[in-house]
Enzyme design. Structure first.
Site, PDB file in Angstrom:
ATOM      1  N   ASP A 118      96.405  47.197  -3.691  1.00 51.12           N
ATOM      2  CA  ASP A 118      95.137  47.649  -4.543  1.00 51.12           C
ATOM      3  C   ASP A 118      94.155  47.824  -3.834  1.00 51.12           C
ATOM      4  O   ASP A 118      92.850  46.876  -4.034  1.00 51.12           O
ATOM      5  CB  ASP A 118      94.880  46.282  -5.521  1.00 51.12           C
ATOM      6  CG  ASP A 118      94.145  46.076  -6.230  1.00 51.12           C
ATOM      7  OD1 ASP A 118      94.252  47.535  -6.717  1.00 51.12           O
ATOM      8  OD2 ASP A 118      93.480  45.675  -6.725  1.00 51.12           O
ATOM      9  N   LEU A 119      94.065  48.429  -2.884  1.00 51.99           N
ATOM     10  CA  LEU A 119      92.822  48.768  -1.685  1.00 51.99           C
ATOM     11  C   LEU A 119      92.854  50.179  -1.996  1.00 51.99           C
ATOM     12  O   LEU A 119      91.459  51.273  -1.494  1.00 51.99           O
ATOM     13  CB  LEU A 119      93.008  48.980  -0.547  1.00 51.99           C
ATOM     14  CG  LEU A 119      94.266  47.722   0.772  1.00 51.99           C
ATOM     15  CD1 LEU A 119      94.638  47.430   2.496  1.00 51.99           C
ATOM     16  CD2 LEU A 119      93.020  46.913   0.209  1.00 51.99           C
TER      17      LEU A 119
END
Length: 102
Positions: free
Chosen positions: A61-62
């Site tokens: 989730d970057l």
């Protein structure tokens, strides 16, 4: 995310998010070109110019979540150049040239 429009180079810059809402290695497709990326599009034609992918195969989730910012920065020779910057979830600030021609 809100795009940035560079009228000088006639380019729209935007960032793209995650390839999927779940983040397991099996749920993220192996080919996720343009996700978690800065993308540059020709303002007049809508044609692709270039992109830079910050995270390939993002299972953490970057994704790219802050808007691109048009500004100037010094290059390696100390000359001011036009750039587009993006602060990512990775903790880095990415600085890209805004060339007139690609």
């Amino acid at each position: 995310m809100t795009p940035a429009v560079d009228r000088k180079t006639k380019t729209v810059f935007f960032v793209a998010g995650n390839p999927r809402p779940t983040f397991t290695a099996r749920s993220v497709p192996a080919t996720t070109c343009y996700t978690d990326s800065m993308v540059a599009i020709d303002l007049n034609t809508g044609k692709y110019k270039w992109h830079f992918q910050y995270i390939a195969h993002d299972v953490w989730d970057l994704d790219a979540v802050s808007p691109p910012i048009l500004t100037q920065a010094k290059d390696k020779d100390g000359k001011m150049v036009d750039v587009v910057i993006h602060g990512g979830k990775t903790g880095h600030v990415y600085v890209h040239d805004r060339p007139l021609e690609i």
